[in-house]
Design a protein around this motif. Structure first.
Motif, PDB file in Angstrom:
ATOM      1  N   ILE A 150      -4.647  -2.762   0.101  1.00 26.21           N
ATOM      2  CA  ILE A 150      -4.273  -1.486  -0.530  1.00 26.21           C
ATOM      3  C   ILE A 150      -5.378  -1.077  -1.491  1.00 26.21           C
ATOM      4  O   ILE A 150      -5.681  -1.785  -2.456  1.00 26.21           O
ATOM      5  CB  ILE A 150      -2.940  -1.620  -1.297  1.00 26.21           C
ATOM      6  CG1 ILE A 150      -1.831  -2.072  -0.350  1.00 26.21           C
ATOM      7  CG2 ILE A 150      -2.574  -0.315  -1.989  1.00 26.21           C
ATOM      8  CD1 ILE A 150      -0.532  -2.436  -1.062  1.00 26.21           C
TER       9      ILE A 150
ATOM     10  N   ASP B 299       3.035  -4.350   2.425  1.00 29.37           N
ATOM     11  CA  ASP B 299       2.004  -3.810   3.300  1.00 29.37           C
ATOM     12  C   ASP B 299       1.477  -2.459   2.831  1.00 29.37           C
ATOM     13  O   ASP B 299       0.486  -1.965   3.361  1.00 29.37           O
ATOM     14  CB  ASP B 299       2.545  -3.651   4.730  1.00 29.37           C
ATOM     15  CG  ASP B 299       2.864  -5.003   5.364  1.00 29.37           C
ATOM     16  OD1 ASP B 299       2.198  -5.990   4.978  1.00 29.37           O
ATOM     17  OD2 ASP B 299       3.765  -5.062   6.216  1.00 29.37           O
ATOM     18  N   ASN B 300       2.153  -1.843   1.871  1.00 32.55           N
ATOM     19  CA  ASN B 300       1.712  -0.537   1.372  1.00 32.55           C
ATOM     20  C   ASN B 300       2.117  -0.381  -0.091  1.00 32.55           C
ATOM     21  O   ASN B 300       2.842  -1.206  -0.640  1.00 32.55           O
ATOM     22  CB  ASN B 300       2.293   0.598   2.218  1.00 32.55           C
ATOM     23  CG  ASN B 300       3.815   0.570   2.243  1.00 32.55           C
ATOM     24  OD1 ASN B 300       4.473   0.870   1.240  1.00 32.55           O
ATOM     25  ND2 ASN B 300       4.390   0.194   3.396  1.00 32.55           N
TER      26      ASN B 300
END
Length: 328
Positions: free
Chosen positions: A169, A67-68
């Protein structure tokens, strides 16, 4: 053959060293220049080549299980930070003015390479051997790449991810296809005089554009920026669209007014505009009277550029194969 203009000695032509040229490197030379002009021209071209040639790059990514940019994916040797760095090295050729999404998915132990991307009709990968990640076990690595055209360098903070799926991202984008530019100014001889300059210009690219095309595009960008400084009564007349075609679209004054405009009015890519001018197609009237087959057969244009022309004309309510009437 010597070329003189208002007492200035001008270069007769630009020559390429065929013995050292390749798809990513070329050395060009031109002479004679009046003293100092070679350096002026070279510095201007070098700046434009390095900063203003359009290319393509990945703008943002979505990695399954991350997610990051600080996440760690099970079964993948590299962390997200290293994967992002590897993706930034991806060199691309984009055959579209629109953003595209390319998917990369691989299952099984071993390296994940750029060449494993699902083929896309508008994207060509220049370095398919590039390793994106290494899988240490029988897992699936899946990533979506958002690719688009641009110029220069755009940091991740300036990338727009509004409206993109959760988990997108943003990454730094290096669009410039020109890797390096170097020049050298030597003494040139003309007759008995030896106080002229000879310019030698070296260009390295990433392979997504040839050095020759990069030089032509840089020269056109520079020329376009100088056009407003040229007085109207000199060669800048074409900038004022002074050429009248004498042709109209019956019953449509608004579209008829566009026929006499230069093809630069369409805001075409440098390649398309150069190909049209080489074929002596100067105005929009010249272009719309051709059918699509004739346009596609123009030297150095191709089907992709023909599609671009069709879209640009449609934006102005025009098309190929139009029948025009005389205004008389």
């Amino acid at each position: 053959m010597r070329i003189r203009w208002r007492g200035f000695e001008m270069p007769t032509r630009v020559e390429k060293d065929e013995n050292t040229a390749s798809g990513t490197y070329a050395k060009f030379s031109a002479e004679p220049f009046e003293r100092g002009f070679a350096t002026t021209i070279a510095n201007s071209l070098r700046r434009v080549l390095l900063s203003s040639i359009q290319g393509a790059a990945v703008r943002s990514i979505r990695v399954e299980g991350a997610d990051n940019e600080y996440a760690v994916i099970p079964g993948v040797l590299e962390d997200m930070a290293q994967i992002v760095l590897n993706i930034k090295k991806l060199r691309l050729r984009l055959h579209s003015d629109e953003d595209v999404v390319v998917r990369l998915e691989k299952t099984g132990e071993g390296p994940v390479r750029a060449g494993d991307c699902t083929p896309h009709q508008d994207v060509e990968i220049i370095n398919p051997e590039l390793v994106i990640a290494n899988l240490a076990s029988d897992v699936t690595f899946s990533v979506e790449l958002d690719i688009g055209p641009g110029r220069g360098y755009v940091p991740a903070e300036q990338q727009s991810v509004d409206g993109k799926p959760i988990g997108t991202i943003a990454i730094d984008s290096i669009y410039s296809p020109v890797v390096r530019v170097a020049f050298d100014v030597n003494v040139a001889r003309l007759g008995k005089r030896t106080d002229f300059d000879k310019l030698e210009l070296e260009i390295w690219t990433d392979g997504s554009i040839s050095p020759e095309l990069a030089l032509v595009e840089a020269t056109n960008i520079l020329r376009k920026h100088l056009n407003p400084f040229i007085k109207y009564f000199e060669i800048g007349r074409e900038f004022e669209n002074a050429t009248a075609t004498g042709l109209v679209i019956e019953g449509d004054n608004e579209r008829s007014g566009k026929l006499s405009k230069q093809i630069s009015f369409l805001d075409l890519s440098v390649r398309s505009e150069n190909a049209l001018r080489a074929a002596n197609i100067k105005t929009i009237a010249d272009l719309v009277q051709m059918d699509e087959t004739e346009v596609s057969s123009i030297s150095n244009l191709g089907k992709i550029s023909a599609k671009e022309l069709k879209k640009k004309l449609a934006d102005h309510g025009l098309s190929f194969g139009m029948r025009l009437a005389s205004s008389e």
